[in-house]
Design a protein around this motif. Structure first.
Motif, PDB file in Angstrom:
ATOM      1  N   PRO A  91     -19.631   3.404  40.766  1.00  0.00           N
ATOM      2  CA  PRO A  91     -18.871   2.387  40.507  1.00  0.00           C
ATOM      3  C   PRO A  91     -17.490   2.404  41.281  1.00  0.00           C
ATOM      4  N   LEU A  92     -16.748   1.159  41.321  1.00  0.00           N
ATOM      5  CA  LEU A  92     -15.476   0.985  41.538  1.00  0.00           C
ATOM      6  C   LEU A  92     -14.620   1.172  40.613  1.00  0.00           C
ATOM      7  N   ILE A  93     -13.747   2.108  40.535  1.00  0.00           N
ATOM      8  CA  ILE A  93     -12.832   2.593  39.476  1.00  0.00           C
ATOM      9  C   ILE A  93     -11.482   2.136  40.021  1.00  0.00           C
ATOM     10  N   LEU A 149      -4.994  -8.315  40.442  1.00  0.00           N
ATOM     11  CA  LEU A 149      -6.492  -8.363  40.717  1.00  0.00           C
ATOM     12  C   LEU A 149      -7.237  -9.506  40.056  1.00  0.00           C
ATOM     13  N   ARG A 150      -8.117  -9.645  40.719  1.00  0.00           N
ATOM     14  CA  ARG A 150      -9.147 -10.929  40.207  1.00  0.00           C
ATOM     15  C   ARG A 150      -9.797 -10.543  38.968  1.00  0.00           C
ATOM     16  N   ASP A 151     -10.300 -11.355  38.171  1.00  0.00           N
ATOM     17  CA  ASP A 151     -11.110 -11.178  36.986  1.00  0.00           C
ATOM     18  C   ASP A 151     -12.310 -10.379  37.553  1.00  0.00           C
ATOM     19  N   ARG A 152     -12.764  -9.590  36.485  1.00  0.00           N
ATOM     20  CA  ARG A 152     -13.787  -8.761  36.667  1.00  0.00           C
ATOM     21  C   ARG A 152     -14.050  -8.209  37.945  1.00  0.00           C
ATOM     22  N   SER A 153     -12.947  -7.651  38.466  1.00  0.00           N
ATOM     23  CA  SER A 153     -13.137  -7.285  40.036  1.00  0.00           C
ATOM     24  C   SER A 153     -13.292  -5.889  40.124  1.00  0.00           C
ATOM     25  N   CYS A 154     -13.373  -4.816  38.876  1.00  0.00           N
ATOM     26  CA  CYS A 154     -14.102  -3.490  38.914  1.00  0.00           C
ATOM     27  C   CYS A 154     -14.662  -3.214  37.878  1.00  0.00           C
ATOM     28  N   ASP A 155     -15.717  -2.242  38.224  1.00  0.00           N
ATOM     29  CA  ASP A 155     -16.658  -1.849  37.290  1.00  0.00           C
ATOM     30  C   ASP A 155     -15.964  -1.124  36.124  1.00  0.00           C
ATOM     31  N   ILE A 156     -15.123  -0.103  36.440  1.00  0.00           N
ATOM     32  CA  ILE A 156     -14.302   0.510  35.170  1.00  0.00           C
ATOM     33  C   ILE A 156     -12.855   0.355  35.477  1.00  0.00           C
ATOM     34  N   LEU A 157     -12.161  -0.162  34.707  1.00  0.00           N
ATOM     35  CA  LEU A 157     -10.724   0.039  34.409  1.00  0.00           C
ATOM     36  C   LEU A 157     -10.222   0.969  33.801  1.00  0.00           C
ATOM     37  N   LEU A 158      -9.643   2.157  34.456  1.00  0.00           N
ATOM     38  CA  LEU A 158      -8.969   3.252  34.044  1.00  0.00           C
ATOM     39  C   LEU A 158      -7.602   2.995  33.530  1.00  0.00           C
ATOM     40  N   SER A 159      -7.087   3.130  32.172  1.00  0.00           N
ATOM     41  CA  SER A 159      -5.888   2.901  31.925  1.00  0.00           C
ATOM     42  C   SER A 159      -5.406   4.527  31.746  1.00  0.00           C
ATOM     43  N   GLY A 160      -4.835   5.284  32.825  1.00  0.00           N
ATOM     44  CA  GLY A 160      -4.757   6.531  33.022  1.00  0.00           C
ATOM     45  C   GLY A 160      -3.347   6.898  32.461  1.00  0.00           C
ATOM     46  N   ARG A 177      -9.038  -5.685  30.160  1.00  0.00           N
ATOM     47  CA  ARG A 177     -10.218  -6.149  29.718  1.00  0.00           C
ATOM     48  C   ARG A 177     -10.625  -7.590  30.945  1.00  0.00           C
ATOM     49  N   ARG A 178      -9.614  -8.349  31.414  1.00  0.00           N
ATOM     50  CA  ARG A 178      -9.632  -9.378  32.431  1.00  0.00           C
ATOM     51  C   ARG A 178     -10.339  -8.958  33.413  1.00  0.00           C
ATOM     52  N   VAL A 179      -9.923  -7.767  34.126  1.00  0.00           N
ATOM     53  CA  VAL A 179     -10.347  -7.118  35.353  1.00  0.00           C
ATOM     54  C   VAL A 179     -11.578  -6.303  35.385  1.00  0.00           C
ATOM     55  N   ALA A 180     -11.834  -5.871  34.226  1.00  0.00           N
ATOM     56  CA  ALA A 180     -13.064  -5.135  34.094  1.00  0.00           C
ATOM     57  C   ALA A 180     -14.383  -5.747  33.898  1.00  0.00           C
ATOM     58  N   ARG A 181     -15.408  -5.410  34.680  1.00  0.00           N
ATOM     59  CA  ARG A 181     -16.699  -5.915  34.481  1.00  0.00           C
ATOM     60  C   ARG A 181     -17.304  -5.574  33.285  1.00  0.00           C
ATOM     61  N   ARG A 182     -17.278  -4.461  33.060  1.00  0.00           N
ATOM     62  CA  ARG A 182     -17.932  -3.994  31.805  1.00  0.00           C
ATOM     63  C   ARG A 182     -17.281  -2.978  31.078  1.00  0.00           C
ATOM     64  N   TRP A 183     -16.311  -1.873  31.556  1.00  0.00           N
ATOM     65  CA  TRP A 183     -16.018  -0.778  31.079  1.00  0.00           C
ATOM     66  C   TRP A 183     -14.514  -0.555  31.157  1.00  0.00           C
ATOM     67  N   LYS A 252      -6.392  10.848  21.823  1.00  0.00           N
ATOM     68  CA  LYS A 252      -7.684  10.473  22.076  1.00  0.00           C
ATOM     69  C   LYS A 252      -7.941   9.706  23.401  1.00  0.00           C
ATOM     70  N   THR A 253      -8.956   9.445  23.814  1.00  0.00           N
ATOM     71  CA  THR A 253      -9.466   8.824  24.954  1.00  0.00           C
ATOM     72  C   THR A 253     -10.519   7.751  24.361  1.00  0.00           C
ATOM     73  N   PHE A 254     -10.250   6.446  24.711  1.00  0.00           N
ATOM     74  CA  PHE A 254     -11.237   5.634  24.097  1.00  0.00           C
ATOM     75  C   PHE A 254     -12.010   4.724  25.343  1.00  0.00           C
ATOM     76  N   LEU A 255     -13.310   4.902  25.127  1.00  0.00           N
ATOM     77  CA  LEU A 255     -14.219   4.162  26.021  1.00  0.00           C
ATOM     78  C   LEU A 255     -14.687   3.000  25.356  1.00  0.00           C
ATOM     79  N   CYS A 256     -14.342   1.981  26.100  1.00  0.00           N
ATOM     80  CA  CYS A 256     -14.527   0.322  25.468  1.00  0.00           C
ATOM     81  C   CYS A 256     -15.523  -0.505  26.467  1.00  0.00           C
ATOM     82  N   GLU A 257     -16.225  -1.122  25.914  1.00  0.00           N
ATOM     83  CA  GLU A 257     -17.240  -2.152  26.591  1.00  0.00           C
ATOM     84  C   GLU A 257     -16.672  -3.448  26.554  1.00  0.00           C
TER      85      GLU A 257
END
Length: 260
Positions: A91-93, A149-160, A177-183, A252-257
């Motif tokens: 993925p692109l993270i 960044l463009r809409d849906r421009s990465c596979d995983i957006l990591l808010s670190g 949510r705007r930038v992530a394609r799925r996760w 906690k760490t939240f994994l969102c789709e």
């Protein structure tokens, strides 16, 4: 124990003088106070301080060395587990709030799968350290509440480990949510069950800043309103602030789709 007792009995100014005298004011976090008034602008600039970037980088050096020796800290293993649960292949993270880019090394060592990585932070000093640490990957200065960044421009957006440091956390969730394609992964988020979301003032590596402690139900509603479904919640490194807030807090760490 000293800090917990001091919070209960000493005035704020006296406590901070004591922390400086003991050398505690440069620790990761100290001097917590519930914010009851408007946020002073200086609290929004603390993480841009060059000295903060350098102190944070030095603080992570021994923790990273422990990981290299086979003893990774819980937040590192949690991050690798969250990325693994996405099932993503190469993925692109994009990591927002990357600091000096230690999570790129964490994922390289603990996930041990191919991935592309872009680091972003609103602090030019943090990005300068990231580029020095890792010259092979791209690093950008950018604001989590208005991502360049463009809409849906990465596979995983990591808010670190950044959501808790943002006054504009609602906008940051929407942008993720705007930038992530799925996760989207919201990593190292302090939550509590009863008290409403509360804003604290603290000193981070010696600089005044804010910390948000989220009511977990409120946070989940924000995810849902942004079009994100919580798929997994992973335990993270312990940091209980019960002596300040009157109830136990957990991280906690939240994994969102992305929904749809």
């Amino acid at each position: 124990m000293l800090r917990a007792a001091a919070r209960r009995v000493l005035p704020l100014g006296t406590r901070r003088a004591l922390e400086r005298w003991l050398g505690l004011d440069h620790d990761v976090s100290s001097g917590f106070e519930i914010l009851l008034d408007d946020v002073h602008p200086k609290l929004l600039l603390g993480w841009k301080d060059r000295r903060v970037a350098e102190r944070q980088d030095m603080a992570f050096a021994p923790v990273l060395q422990q990981m290299r020796e086979g003893r990774p800290r819980e937040d590192f293993t949690t991050l690798a587990a969250a990325v693994r649960l996405t099932g993503a292949k190469a993925p692109l993270i994009v990591e927002v709030g990357c600091g000096s880019a230690w999570n790129a090394e964490v994922l390289t060592r603990l996930w041990n799968r191919p991935f592309r990585y872009i680091g972003m932070d609103y602090s030019p000093a943090m990005i300068a350290l990231a580029r020095r640490r890792d010259s092979q990957r791209p690093y950008l200065v950018g604001d989590a509440t208005a991502l360049p960044l463009r809409d849906r421009s990465c596979d995983i957006l990591l808010s670190g480990t950044i959501l808790m440091h943002l006054l504009g956390y609602q906008a940051a969730i929407q942008e993720s949510r705007r930038v992530a394609r799925r996760w989207c992964i919201f990593h190292t988020v302090p939550v509590m069950a009863g008290r409403k979301t509360t804003l604290l003032e603290k000193r981070a590596y010696g600089s005044p800043t804010i910390e948000v402690i989220f009511n977990e139900a409120e946070l989940r509603r924000l995810f849902e309103e942004a079009g994100l479904r919580v798929r997994h919640v992973l335990p993270n490194i312990d940091d209980d602030l019960e002596d300040i807030l009157g109830e136990r807090t957990v991280t906690k760490t939240f994994l969102c789709e992305v929904d749809g």
